[in-house]
Design an enzyme around this catalytic site. Sequence first.
Site, short mmCIF file in Angstrom:
data_model
loop_
_atom_site.label_atom_id
_atom_site.label_comp_id
_atom_site.label_asym_id
_atom_site.label_seq_id
_atom_site.Cartn_x
_atom_site.Cartn_y
_atom_site.Cartn_z
N GLN A 3 -17.15 83.58 -36.40
CA GLN A 3 -17.87 84.66 -35.73
C GLN A 3 -18.68 84.10 -34.57
OE1 GLN A 3 -21.54 86.84 -37.09
NE2 GLN A 3 -20.08 88.51 -37.38
N CYS A 18 -25.83 92.06 -35.12
CA CYS A 18 -26.98 91.28 -35.58
C CYS A 18 -28.29 91.89 -35.07
CB CYS A 18 -26.87 89.84 -35.12
SG CYS A 18 -28.26 88.82 -35.68
#
Length: 345
Positions: free
Chosen positions: A84, A114
Amino acid sequence: MSHPFNRQSRTDSMLKIGNLSLKNRLIMAPMAGITNPPFRLIAKRLGAGLVVTEMVSAVGLSRGHEKTLRYLDGSSEEKPLSVQIFGADPQIMAMAAEIAVEKGADLVDINMGCPARKVIKNGSGGALLRDPAAVRHMVAAVRKACRVPLTVKIRAGWSDHEANFLEIAGIIEDCGADAITIHPRFVKQGFSGQADWRIIREVKKSVAIPVVGNGDVFKPELALRMREETGCDGVMIGRGAMGNPWIFRQILDLEQGLEARLPDLPERRAVIATHFELLSGIIGENRASKLMRGLLLGYTKGLPHSSRFRGSFTGIRDFRTMMEVLDQYFAALMEPREMSGDETT
């Protein structure tokens, strides 16, 4: 009572992302400071069909930072491995994807969810959801550069006033991504409140590519419930696997109509020891011992005298001493007289 996902055929139980077929539909979520190679390996051994690295800075990769490049390290046993990446510049993200693939990534995942302040202040992570045009440029650029399956992890939007998850999902699909993971909280929520699985169902209905659901799967039966309620193609588990990597095996048991197997004391001790040994091998015994103190909270939750046991780790800096304390604790647990009347914290 039978469950719609019980007794699946081998083909049914597999998840196909692009040209890659996973052995099952369970994915270990990327978590900073947690999903390093030792924990990924343990999760894989206990049934995860796919494991993901910690979130990796595209800027760090593009500049060849040694510390950042180490996030790409892994073992063949972890395969397939997803990397990622996060960043704000499409071209740098494209370059990072190429580097990740050169280093052995089997999939590349773009983080667009995030909520950490240090990530969103630079226009990365969840901040991207506020700019659909930026999402389009990002996914298109990475897709063009990435020769392995590409996935994107998103949230429901920036806030409940900017719940643009369907628009974002459509853009991601249009730009050629192979799958979407949706965590149905808003960026501004962090991890507060409850994940709204209805959002996963809406995304699944709106796109043709696989959709992976993520959020609040803390018990094995909740993974089956998520698939039943949302129709999602896969389930990503993060915090629910911390201290309990057996959750993957337990979900697979339930899918086959079996009772979820709990780890016995010897297995629990063996996994703790393996985790510490593997950590020590990559970051040294001193740093590993500090990290293990936090992980032990999950590994020993509910066991007699566990708080006293965790306290005994204060000051331990080496593997040999840690193993001695670990063996003494579990040897005591296996004596029936030691189990009576103990507190379980």
